[in-house]
Design an enzyme around this catalytic site. Structure first.
Site, PDB file in Angstrom:
ATOM      1  N   THR A  15      -4.475  17.165  -7.655  1.00 23.93           N
ATOM      2  CA  THR A  15      -3.379  16.766  -8.369  1.00 23.93           C
ATOM      3  C   THR A  15      -4.232  16.443  -9.360  1.00 23.93           C
ATOM      4  O   THR A  15      -4.172  16.255 -10.746  1.00 23.93           O
ATOM      5  CB  THR A  15      -3.396  14.955  -7.468  1.00 23.93           C
ATOM      6  OG1 THR A  15      -2.688  15.247  -6.397  1.00 23.93           O
ATOM      7  CG2 THR A  15      -2.132  14.351  -7.810  1.00 23.93           C
ATOM      8  N   ALA A  44     -11.245  27.471  -7.474  1.00 22.36           N
ATOM      9  CA  ALA A  44     -10.072  26.785  -5.875  1.00 22.36           C
ATOM     10  C   ALA A  44     -10.053  27.438  -4.881  1.00 22.36           C
ATOM     11  O   ALA A  44     -10.925  28.058  -4.684  1.00 22.36           O
ATOM     12  CB  ALA A  44      -8.460  26.211  -6.725  1.00 22.36           C
ATOM     13  N   LYS A 106     -15.556   9.703  -4.188  1.00 25.77           N
ATOM     14  CA  LYS A 106     -15.838   9.149  -3.694  1.00 25.77           C
ATOM     15  C   LYS A 106     -16.596   9.015  -2.117  1.00 25.77           C
ATOM     16  O   LYS A 106     -17.685   8.098  -2.401  1.00 25.77           O
ATOM     17  CB  LYS A 106     -14.949   7.966  -3.275  1.00 25.77           C
ATOM     18  CG  LYS A 106     -13.337   7.973  -3.194  1.00 25.77           C
ATOM     19  CD  LYS A 106     -11.950   7.818  -3.286  1.00 25.77           C
ATOM     20  CE  LYS A 106     -11.876   8.711  -4.042  1.00 25.77           C
ATOM     21  NZ  LYS A 106     -11.085   8.987  -4.514  1.00 25.77           N
ATOM     22  N   GLY A 135      -9.021   4.615 -10.066  1.00 22.42           N
ATOM     23  CA  GLY A 135      -8.049   6.331 -10.627  1.00 22.42           C
ATOM     24  C   GLY A 135      -8.260   5.329 -12.311  1.00 22.42           C
ATOM     25  O   GLY A 135      -8.698   5.704 -12.437  1.00 22.42           O
ATOM     26  N   GLU A 191      -1.246  11.857   2.192  1.00 21.82           N
ATOM     27  CA  GLU A 191      -1.642  12.803   2.865  1.00 21.82           C
ATOM     28  C   GLU A 191      -0.681  13.244   4.261  1.00 21.82           C
ATOM     29  O   GLU A 191      -1.123  12.381   4.117  1.00 21.82           O
ATOM     30  CB  GLU A 191      -3.052  12.621   3.211  1.00 21.82           C
ATOM     31  CG  GLU A 191      -3.874  12.442   1.623  1.00 21.82           C
ATOM     32  CD  GLU A 191      -4.042  13.841   0.422  1.00 21.82           C
ATOM     33  OE1 GLU A 191      -3.183  14.722   0.531  1.00 21.82           O
ATOM     34  OE2 GLU A 191      -3.783  13.546  -0.501  1.00 21.82           O
ATOM     35  N   LYS A 206     -14.984   3.346  -1.852  1.00 21.17           N
ATOM     36  CA  LYS A 206     -14.644   3.154  -3.874  1.00 21.17           C
ATOM     37  C   LYS A 206     -15.564   1.414  -3.400  1.00 21.17           C
ATOM     38  O   LYS A 206     -16.101   0.936  -4.022  1.00 21.17           O
ATOM     39  CB  LYS A 206     -13.341   2.628  -3.588  1.00 21.17           C
ATOM     40  CG  LYS A 206     -12.676   3.967  -3.721  1.00 21.17           C
ATOM     41  CD  LYS A 206     -11.044   4.478  -4.113  1.00 21.17           C
ATOM     42  CE  LYS A 206     -10.543   5.499  -3.754  1.00 21.17           C
ATOM     43  NZ  LYS A 206      -8.809   4.525  -3.951  1.00 21.17           N
ATOM     44  N   GLY A 303      -2.643   9.257  -9.201  1.00 22.85           N
ATOM     45  CA  GLY A 303      -1.410   9.796  -9.795  1.00 22.85           C
ATOM     46  C   GLY A 303      -2.191  10.333 -10.609  1.00 22.85           C
ATOM     47  O   GLY A 303      -3.159  10.871 -11.532  1.00 22.85           O
TER      48      GLY A 303
HETATM   49  N1  HSE Z   1      -5.242   7.794  -1.820  1.00 25.52           N
HETATM   50  C1  HSE Z   1      -6.371   7.600  -2.719  1.00 25.52           C
HETATM   51  C2  HSE Z   1      -5.254   5.957  -2.537  1.00 25.52           C
HETATM   52  C3  HSE Z   1      -6.227   8.555  -3.971  1.00 25.52           C
HETATM   53  O1  HSE Z   1      -3.987   6.213  -2.324  1.00 25.52           O
HETATM   54  O2  HSE Z   1      -5.415   5.497  -3.811  1.00 25.52           O
HETATM   55  C4  HSE Z   1      -7.476   8.488  -4.211  1.00 25.52           C
HETATM   56  O3  HSE Z   1      -8.433   7.636  -3.826  1.00 25.52           O
END
Ligand code: HSE
Length: 429
Positions: A15, A44, A106, A135, A191, A206, A303
């Site tokens: 993404t 990739a 991260k 993000g 996911e 994070k 995103g």
């Molecule tokens: N999967 C994460 C989220 C974004 O849902 O915030 C990427 O770290």
């Protein structure tokens, strides 16, 4: 290509990689120092995969490590993900080759951040990771650059959009966790393997990075206390609301003389509080500095476009040759992270007990709490009967976690209590 052009190698075309290629194709001249950007290599897992963008004119590398080392590019962008494996090998290869690295990874930095920072700084090259946290929200730059004149006391917020989306939907639609998760997966918000998000690990990666930036310590993912939202019951979302709270997955890091406490828990935030108001896939963060006071930022934590914008901002920093330590301090000065024993931390709590609807139950619960030294702040019994009894819920005044846990054990053993009590913390925000 003129001398001021920038040659970029990108490993990982998911993404964020797709978002970055789109951005570079729309804005090849975005460099604050002038010149054009040229993608001089991509890598990739699968070259053959159908993609919504054309990579046929970009040199392909089967091995991201080869791309990382290639003298054909000036900046290596790692968007593969994962704490180990090809992402780590490629970042190390680029740094060893003396090449600036921009990453959104991260997990890699939360686990190996200190050693990678040492390597980058020994080579005199930047290792930048704005896109790894929140993000598109520039949380890393705020912490590393804008707040360098302050001493940060704590950070706390919503750092995982998937969990925030699921919790928001559960409350809004009255559907259970598994139902909403299945929908989120269908819509592409979650996911196929949601463990990293719903298990709280992504938020923990994070907040580990934010703690390192805030307190000048080496990232220590192993010290984070982690609880996800996968055990969240709709009943608690409803009852918390009746008590004036919303359930959020809150990640926090705070420093005291005893050390640093980094934790991720589903927690209650008062409904009118900005964290409770940040709904859907939004991320939000409070930073408390000794001099500046409180700063609040909110925005898209995931995103393609938003996260690629954060990657591009780091690429721009490489172009301007901005030189900063990877974390708040030079890697050689990062202090070992001394974790605080969470059982000694003080906080307020929400407790739910499923009990038999019979005389004396409330007295037994409240007497046990009183004997243990836990003071009740609010109390609610709802006439919701099901096969597991009726719920009684309460919030406590601030209490040491060890005292609270001991009280919960004693209540769990009362004959009128039918299931394991449910504990949610009230966020310290
Ligand atoms: N999967 C994460 C989220 C974004 O849902 O915030 C990427 O770290």
């Amino acid at each position: 290509m003129s001398k001021t052009d920038w040659r970029i190698g990108i490993a990982g075309l998911g993404t964020v990689g797709a978002g970055l290629l789109n951005f570079l194709s729309d804005r090849p001249g975005f460099s604050p120092t002038g010149g054009q950007t040229v993608v001089t290599g991509v890598s990739a897992r699968s070259r053959a995969r159908t993609r919504p963008f054309d990579i046929s004119n970009m040199p392909w590398f089967d091995d991201p490590v080869e791309l990382a080392r290639s003298p054909g590019n000036d900046i290596f962008v790692e968007l593969i993900g994962g704490a180990e494996g090809p992402a780590k090998a490629a970042v190390e290869a680029a740094l060893n080759a003396g090449k600036p690295v921009v990453t959104a990874n991260k997990a890699l930095l939360a686990v190996h951040g200190a050693e990678l920072a040492r390597l980058a700084e020994s080579k005199g090259v930047p290792l930048l990771f704005e896109a790894a946290v929140m993000g598109g929200v520039p949380a890393v730059k705020i912490m590393r650059e804008a707040m360098v004149g302050d001493d940060i006391l704590s950070v706390a917020g919503i750092l995982n959009g998937t969990c925030n989306y699921i919790l928001t939907e559960m409350e809004a639609t009255g559907r259970a966790f598994a139902d909403v998760l299945a929908d989120a997966q269908r819509l592409g918000y979650a996911e196929a393997d949601p463990t990293t998000d719903v298990g709280g690990f992504d938020a923990a990666h994070k907040i580990t990075l934010l703690a390192a930036l805030a307190f000048g310590c080496a990232p220590n993912f192993a010290a984070a206390e982690i609880e996800g939202i996968d055990q969240i019951d709709l009943l608690d979302i409803r009852l918390a609301k009746d008590l004036g709270y919303r359930v959020k997955l809150v990640a926090s890091a705070e420093k005291s003389d005893a050390g640093i406490l980094v934790r991720v828990h589903p927690s209650l935030a008062p409904i009118a509080h900005p964290l409770a108001q940040a709904g859907g896939a939004l991320n939000a963060l409070f930073i408390e500095g000794q001099r500046i006071g409180r700063i609040y930022v909110q925005g898209p934590g995931a995103g393609a476009g938003a996260t690629a914008a954060a990657v591009a901002a780091d690429i721009a920093d490489v172009m301007t040759r901005a030189v900063r330590p990877v974390f708040q301090k030079p890697a050689s000065d990062l202090k070992p992270f001394t974790p605080i024993d969470p059982s000694k931390s003080m906080g307020r709590a929400y407790l739910r007990f499923m009990v038999k609807d019979e005389p004396g139950v409330i007295a037994a619960v409240s007497e046990t709490l009183a004997e243990a030294g836990v003071s009740i702040e609010s109390f609610l019994q709802k006439p919701i009967e099901n096969t597991h009894g009726v719920p009684i819920v309460l919030t406590t005044h601030a209490v040491a976690e060890s005292v609270l846990m001991a009280a919960i054990e004693r209540i769990a053993n009362l004959s009128s209590v039918l299931a394991r009590p449910r504990l949610l913390r009230v966020a310290r925000i």
